[in-house]
Design an enzyme around this catalytic site. Structure first.
Site, PDB file in Angstrom:
ATOM      1  N   TRP A 120      14.493 -39.169  -8.626  1.00  0.00           N
ATOM      2  CA  TRP A 120      15.265 -38.006  -8.162  1.00  0.00           C
ATOM      3  C   TRP A 120      14.611 -36.729  -8.667  1.00  0.00           C
ATOM      4  O   TRP A 120      13.733 -36.785  -9.535  1.00  0.00           O
ATOM      5  CB  TRP A 120      16.733 -38.105  -8.634  1.00  0.00           C
ATOM      6  N   ASP A 170      16.436 -26.179  -8.404  1.00  0.00           N
ATOM      7  CA  ASP A 170      17.615 -25.319  -8.222  1.00  0.00           C
ATOM      8  C   ASP A 170      18.839 -26.139  -7.805  1.00  0.00           C
ATOM      9  O   ASP A 170      18.823 -27.369  -7.886  1.00  0.00           O
ATOM     10  CB  ASP A 170      17.289 -24.225  -7.195  1.00  0.00           C
ATOM     11  N   GLU A 173      17.998 -28.822  -5.545  1.00  0.00           N
ATOM     12  CA  GLU A 173      17.052 -29.818  -6.041  1.00  0.00           C
ATOM     13  C   GLU A 173      15.675 -29.587  -5.431  1.00  0.00           C
ATOM     14  O   GLU A 173      14.973 -30.525  -5.050  1.00  0.00           O
ATOM     15  CB  GLU A 173      17.613 -31.223  -5.756  1.00  0.00           C
ATOM     16  N   GLU A 329      29.161 -32.289   4.029  1.00  0.00           N
ATOM     17  CA  GLU A 329      28.266 -31.449   3.220  1.00  0.00           C
ATOM     18  C   GLU A 329      27.800 -30.253   4.040  1.00  0.00           C
ATOM     19  O   GLU A 329      27.768 -29.126   3.559  1.00  0.00           O
ATOM     20  CB  GLU A 329      27.063 -32.293   2.785  1.00  0.00           C
TER      21      GLU A 329
HETATM   22  C1  BGC Z   1      22.442 -31.015  -2.845  1.00  0.00           C
HETATM   23  C2  BGC Z   1      22.900 -30.834  -4.261  1.00  0.00           C
HETATM   24  C3  BGC Z   1      24.044 -31.764  -4.583  1.00  0.00           C
HETATM   25  C4  BGC Z   1      23.739 -33.188  -4.180  1.00  0.00           C
HETATM   26  C5  BGC Z   1      24.950 -34.083  -4.308  1.00  0.00           C
HETATM   27  C6  BGC Z   1      22.139 -32.473  -2.608  1.00  0.00           C
HETATM   28  O1  BGC Z   1      21.735 -32.658  -1.272  1.00  0.00           O
HETATM   29  O2  BGC Z   1      21.298 -30.235  -2.581  1.00  0.00           O
HETATM   30  O3  BGC Z   1      23.336 -29.520  -4.476  1.00  0.00           O
HETATM   31  O4  BGC Z   1      24.306 -31.692  -5.947  1.00  0.00           O
HETATM   32  O5  BGC Z   1      23.311 -33.223  -2.852  1.00  0.00           O
HETATM   33  O6  BGC Z   1      26.027 -33.607  -3.562  1.00  0.00           O
END
Ligand code: BGC
Length: 382
Positions: A120, A170, A173, A329
């Protein structure tokens, strides 16, 4: 929008709020972790400090005190178990040989508190600040004693003080070579909160205050362009996460010129209707709009007294719910890079739905707007 989203039809806010807090509390694991999403392939089995802290903050604001407590206990355990690693990282930083990124603490953990075996983009500092901030919000909101967190707080503080100047991944990620202004805001909020709440001794509180001043000076010198906060030091672009620096984190004073200009640029560069993109150039699932970012922007507007715009953003976030009242999301109604969407669907399956962080931010803004009542609290909700 997928076929199952409601689009612009009015959503029953009470039903969505009930569904949201149900998802958050019922999916919390026996260890206290909040899964990011129960079904999304790449997230299954993991809890993030960033998502989890904002989820716990919403649970706390809803009056679900025991659920939030259990999450913070889980954080304290996860961090406490890594005490030796943290001490080594701090010693190496003090000696002028900072640990390589690969040895820094992860952004997400398995529910039982392990690092997990999957690769990750792990070195992210923001969550270590955000959990401190959310913990103190919770303790103050409900008048709770935080003594049992002192050790984990002290370790988190040491880790952040030794590392906050470092580039890292950030909120999304990505972009590990940069120092991100949202990450700095999370760190500043967490450090300031624990110093103010007397979760550290007076000498450490003084040291924290001087480091937070240095951090804020760095933002002022290199984290602002054209009067607004920027995505990373030296950039000129914005990022949807920057709204959080204004509210709920309060690192930039709501109503200040800097806050107003930042909100204005987030509106003009990243917002279409009430949906907020992460950043220009985003290609993840085609670069859609994130309901949780609409809620952060709504909180920033509300903190400056613009209730009407906050309401519109709230309505937009709510409108992304599926017919089962799950919040995604992101949505696909307006994509920055439409050609990239299928590649991600092929790789990881459909967009993460439900995403608990989206539900949390919907609750958090709804409570702040007075549109969602907390279930069981004494005193005013902050
Ligand atoms: C996002 C992160 C988030 C993670 C889990 C990723 O795709 O960029 O901000 O913490 O998903 O939800």
């Amino acid at each position: 929008m997928t076929d199952t989203t409601r689009g612009r039809t009015a959503v029953d806010v009470a039903a969505l709020a009930e569904r949201s807090i149900h998802l958050i509390t019922s999916l919390q694991t026996s260890e206290g972790a909040y899964p990011a999403s129960p079904t999304f392939s790449a997230y299954v089995g993991y809890s993030w400090l960033r998502d989890g802290s904002f989820i716990a903050d919403a649970a706390s604001a809803m009056g679900e005190i025991a659920s939030a407590d259990r999450f913070y206990d889980w954080c304290a355990d996860v961090i406490g178990r890594r005490a030796d690693t943290i001490r080594a990282i701090v010693d190496e930083a003090r000696a002028g040989h900072p640990a390589p990124a690969a040895r820094m603490l992860p952004a997400r953990f398995t529910f039982s508190g392990g690092d997990g075996a999957d690769e990750w983009w792990d070195f992210q500092l923001d969550g270590y600040g955000t959990w401190l901030w959310a913990l103190v919000e919770h303790l103050v909101r409900h008048g709770l004693d935080g003594a049992r967190y002192r050790e984990a707080v002290a370790l988190s503080v040491e880790y952040l003080l030794a590392s906050w100047r470092r580039p890292c991944y950030d909120w999304w990620e990505e972009h590990a070579k940069h120092v991100h202004v949202s990450t700095l805001a999370c760190i500043a909020a967490g450090l300031s909160a624990v110093a103010g709440a007397k979760l550290v001794d007076a000498e450490q509180a003084e040291h924290i205050r001087s480091e937070v001043s240095a951090l804020k000076a760095l933002i002022a010198a290199e984290g602002i362009a054209d009067g607004h906060l920027i995505k990373w030091l030296g950039s000129t672009a914005v990022d949807g996460s920057l709204a959080a620096a204004i509210a709920p984190l309060g690192i930039v004073e709501p109503g200040s010129e800097l806050a107003r200009r930042t909100v204005a640029v987030l509106e003009s560069h990243l917002t279409v209707d009430g949906g907020v993109h992460r950043y220009l150039g985003d290609t993840f699932f085609g670069g859609g709009q994130w309901p949780l970012l609409s809620c952060f922007l709504g909180l920033a507007h509300l903190a400056d007294g613009d209730r009407q715009r906050a309401d519109e953003l709230f309505e937009w976030a709510a409108s992304t719910a599926t017919t089962d009242l799950d919040l995604p999301e992101q949505t696909s109604g307006h994509l920055i890079a439409p050609g990239m969407r299928q590649e991600w669907v092929d790789r990881w399956g459909p967009v993460a739905t439900p995403l608990l962080w989206s539900h949390a931010m919907f609750l958090r803004l709804g409570i702040a707007l007075g549109r969602i009542p907390a279930t069981d609290t004494e005193g005013p909700i902050r």
